[in-house]
Write an enzyme that holds these catalytic residues in place. Sequence first.
Site, PDB file in Angstrom:
ATOM      1  N   TYR A   1     -54.197  29.694 -15.482  1.00 41.88           N
ATOM      2  CA  TYR A   1     -53.589  30.818 -16.286  1.00 41.88           C
ATOM      3  C   TYR A   1     -52.614  31.668 -15.752  1.00 41.88           C
ATOM      4  O   TYR A   1     -52.875  32.117 -14.514  1.00 41.88           O
ATOM      5  CB  TYR A   1     -54.562  31.588 -16.913  1.00 41.88           C
ATOM      6  CG  TYR A   1     -54.056  32.726 -17.793  1.00 41.88           C
ATOM      7  CD1 TYR A   1     -53.572  32.237 -19.156  1.00 41.88           C
ATOM      8  CD2 TYR A   1     -54.227  33.929 -17.564  1.00 41.88           C
ATOM      9  CE1 TYR A   1     -52.936  33.515 -20.074  1.00 41.88           C
ATOM     10  CE2 TYR A   1     -53.551  35.007 -18.335  1.00 41.88           C
ATOM     11  CZ  TYR A   1     -53.233  34.787 -19.795  1.00 41.88           C
ATOM     12  OH  TYR A   1     -52.778  35.717 -20.376  1.00 41.88           O
TER      13      TYR A   1
ATOM     14  N   ASP B   1     -49.480  31.814  -7.555  1.00 38.62           N
ATOM     15  CA  ASP B   1     -50.109  33.003  -8.158  1.00 38.62           C
ATOM     16  C   ASP B   1     -51.350  33.509  -7.721  1.00 38.62           C
ATOM     17  O   ASP B   1     -52.390  32.975  -7.979  1.00 38.62           O
ATOM     18  CB  ASP B   1     -50.192  32.271  -9.756  1.00 38.62           C
ATOM     19  CG  ASP B   1     -50.625  33.669 -10.699  1.00 38.62           C
ATOM     20  OD1 ASP B   1     -50.971  34.583 -10.033  1.00 38.62           O
ATOM     21  OD2 ASP B   1     -50.742  33.222 -11.958  1.00 38.62           O
TER      22      ASP B   1
ATOM     23  N   LYS C   1     -54.005  42.804 -10.293  1.00 41.93           N
ATOM     24  CA  LYS C   1     -55.477  43.179 -10.332  1.00 41.93           C
ATOM     25  C   LYS C   1     -55.824  44.118  -9.447  1.00 41.93           C
ATOM     26  O   LYS C   1     -55.306  45.228  -9.172  1.00 41.93           O
ATOM     27  CB  LYS C   1     -56.225  41.727 -10.481  1.00 41.93           C
ATOM     28  CG  LYS C   1     -55.937  41.050 -11.890  1.00 41.93           C
ATOM     29  CD  LYS C   1     -57.050  40.387 -12.109  1.00 41.93           C
ATOM     30  CE  LYS C   1     -56.602  39.088 -13.198  1.00 41.93           C
ATOM     31  NZ  LYS C   1     -57.011  39.569 -14.621  1.00 41.93           N
TER      32      LYS C   1
HETATM   33  N1  PMP Z   1     -52.067  35.089 -13.392  1.00 42.76           N
HETATM   34  C1  PMP Z   1     -53.314  35.084 -13.029  1.00 42.76           C
HETATM   35  C2  PMP Z   1     -53.830  33.969 -12.043  1.00 42.76           C
HETATM   36  C3  PMP Z   1     -54.391  35.575 -13.822  1.00 42.76           C
HETATM   37  O1  PMP Z   1     -55.726  35.381 -13.763  1.00 42.76           O
HETATM   38  C4  PMP Z   1     -53.777  36.464 -14.944  1.00 42.76           C
HETATM   39  C5  PMP Z   1     -54.641  37.451 -15.718  1.00 42.76           C
HETATM   40  N2  PMP Z   1     -55.931  36.988 -15.892  1.00 42.76           N
HETATM   41  C6  PMP Z   1     -52.474  36.758 -15.012  1.00 42.76           C
HETATM   42  C7  PMP Z   1     -51.521  36.119 -14.310  1.00 42.76           C
HETATM   43  C8  PMP Z   1     -51.778  37.580 -15.954  1.00 42.76           C
HETATM   44  O2  PMP Z   1     -51.854  38.772 -15.474  1.00 42.76           O
HETATM   45  P1  PMP Z   1     -52.001  40.047 -16.683  1.00 42.76           P
HETATM   46  O3  PMP Z   1     -53.111  39.987 -17.584  1.00 42.76           O
HETATM   47  O4  PMP Z   1     -51.958  41.472 -15.875  1.00 42.76           O
HETATM   48  O5  PMP Z   1     -50.683  39.790 -17.418  1.00 42.76           O
END
Ligand code: PMP
Length: 429
Positions: free
Chosen positions: A141, A239, A267
Site C-alpha cells: 500500500y 516506500d 508515521k
Molecule cells: N505508504 C505506506 C507503506 C503506508 O503504510 C501508508 C499508510 N499506512 C502510506 C504510504 C500512506 O500514508 P498516509 O496514510 O499517511 O497517507
Amino acid sequence: MTHEELYAKACRVIPGGVDSPVRAFNAVGGTPIFVASGEGAYLTLADGRRVLDCCCSWGAMILGHADPGIVEAVSRAAARGTTFGIATPGEAELAERIVARIPFVDKVRLVNSGTEAVMTAIRLARGVTGRDLIIKCEGCYHGHSDGLLVSAGSGAMTAGDGTQPASAGIPAPIAEETLVVPYNDAEAVAAALAAHPGRVAAVILEPVAGNMGCVPPKPGYLQAVQEAARAAGALFICDEVINAWRFGLGLYSAAAGLEPDIVTMGKVIGGGFPLAAVGARADVMDALAPTGRVYQAGTLSGNPVAVAAAIETLDRLAADPPYARLAAMAERIERGVNASAERHGVPLRVQRHATIFTPFATDALPVLDLADSKRCDATRYARFFHGMLDRGVYLEPSQFEVNFVSAAHTDADIDRFLQAAEDPLASLS
Ligand code: PMP
C-alpha cells in the site's frame, strides 16, 4: 455515550462513521471503537474502558501517547503560531536530522502524509526519467493516490471487492500505467521491465511489507529488484512510510545496504502529527519545484507544530534508541502466542520482523506474499481480534496490517498481552 451511539451519530454525518476506512471494523465485524484519550501504551475508550494499544496510530506513536516531551514541544511551538505559509527555521533543522541518517539522501521535501510523499516520489520519477509506467507489488500500500490503488493492501483489501483497481473513480488509463507483480519475486520485476523496454519510470515497494500483514523480504530480493531496475534505467523507490525509524535510526534500506533512488518516510518521523517526507540525491530532488519542473506544494507542509513533534521524536530516539527493547517485546509476543496456539492446536501464528508483527490465522508460516496472506482465515482472525479486545488488548482490525509496540510498552504489558491471548486461543480451534 456508548460506542454504538457514537457510531450511529458519526454515520449520520461521516461516510461509514470514520475518516479513514481502516478504522471501520469491515474485516472483523462489530462496532468500531471510539477513543477518548491515550496515555503511554494505553487508550481510554469513549465508554471508559482502558485497553493496551498495539495500533499506536498505525505505527506513528513510537514514544507512546501524550508523551510529556512531545506535548511540551508542540505546546511551545503552537504558542508561537501554528502555520505561516512562510518558511520557518525548524524545517531545515528537521531535514538535517533526516539527511544525516541516510547516506544516499541529500535533500528531503516535507509533506503532510505518506500519500503525498509517495505521490510526489512517483511524479518525480516520471519527471526525471521521462517515462510513465510504474511497477508495484501486489498487497503493498502506498497511499490513496490514483495510480497506486491498484492491487493495494491495507484497507483497500477490505474496502474494495478485490478487483483491479481497488477503488472506483480511477480512470482505466491511469490504472493501466501501473504494472503489478507479486512481492518477494524479483524475477517478476525483471520480466515486467523486460516486457516494457524503456517505458518504466520506477519500481516501488515497501522494503518490509506491512500492508498485507507483516511480510519481510526474502534474502537477496530487494538487491535483485534494485539491480533489475537500474539495468532497465528505471528508478528504485523504497516506500518506508512504516519502516523509517521503526527498526532503527534511519531507513531499513540504508541498513540493508541498498541505495534506492527515492525514498518516502512518514508515521514515526512525524511524531504523531501530519508530517511525512520524500528524499533522494540532490540531482533528483532538485527536479522538484521551485528548482525543477516537477510541481509539488502544500499550505501546511513543514508547519512548525508538526516539525517540533518530529524533531523531538527523532532526538529522543537518537538519545536513547528503544529498538532492541521493542524487538524483544515483539519477540515475546511472537513466541508466547505461537507456543500457546500450538498447545491448543489452533492455526494462528505470529509473523514478525524486528519490532512489528501480525497474527495470521494460519499454521503455515512464512507468509511471503499477498496470495499467502489471503489464504489466512479471516473469520478466525476476527474471533481472535474480538477475544483480545474483550480482554483489554487492541490489535489492528485486520490481518492485512501490522501491529506495533512503543517505547511506552513494558514487559508487564507484554505479560498482559499474553495472558489475554490464552482464552481466545483456547477457544479458536
Ligand atoms: N505508504 C505506506 C507503506 C503506508 O503504510 C501508508 C499508510 N499506512 C502510506 C504510504 C500512506 O500514508 P498516509 O496514510 O499517511 O497517507
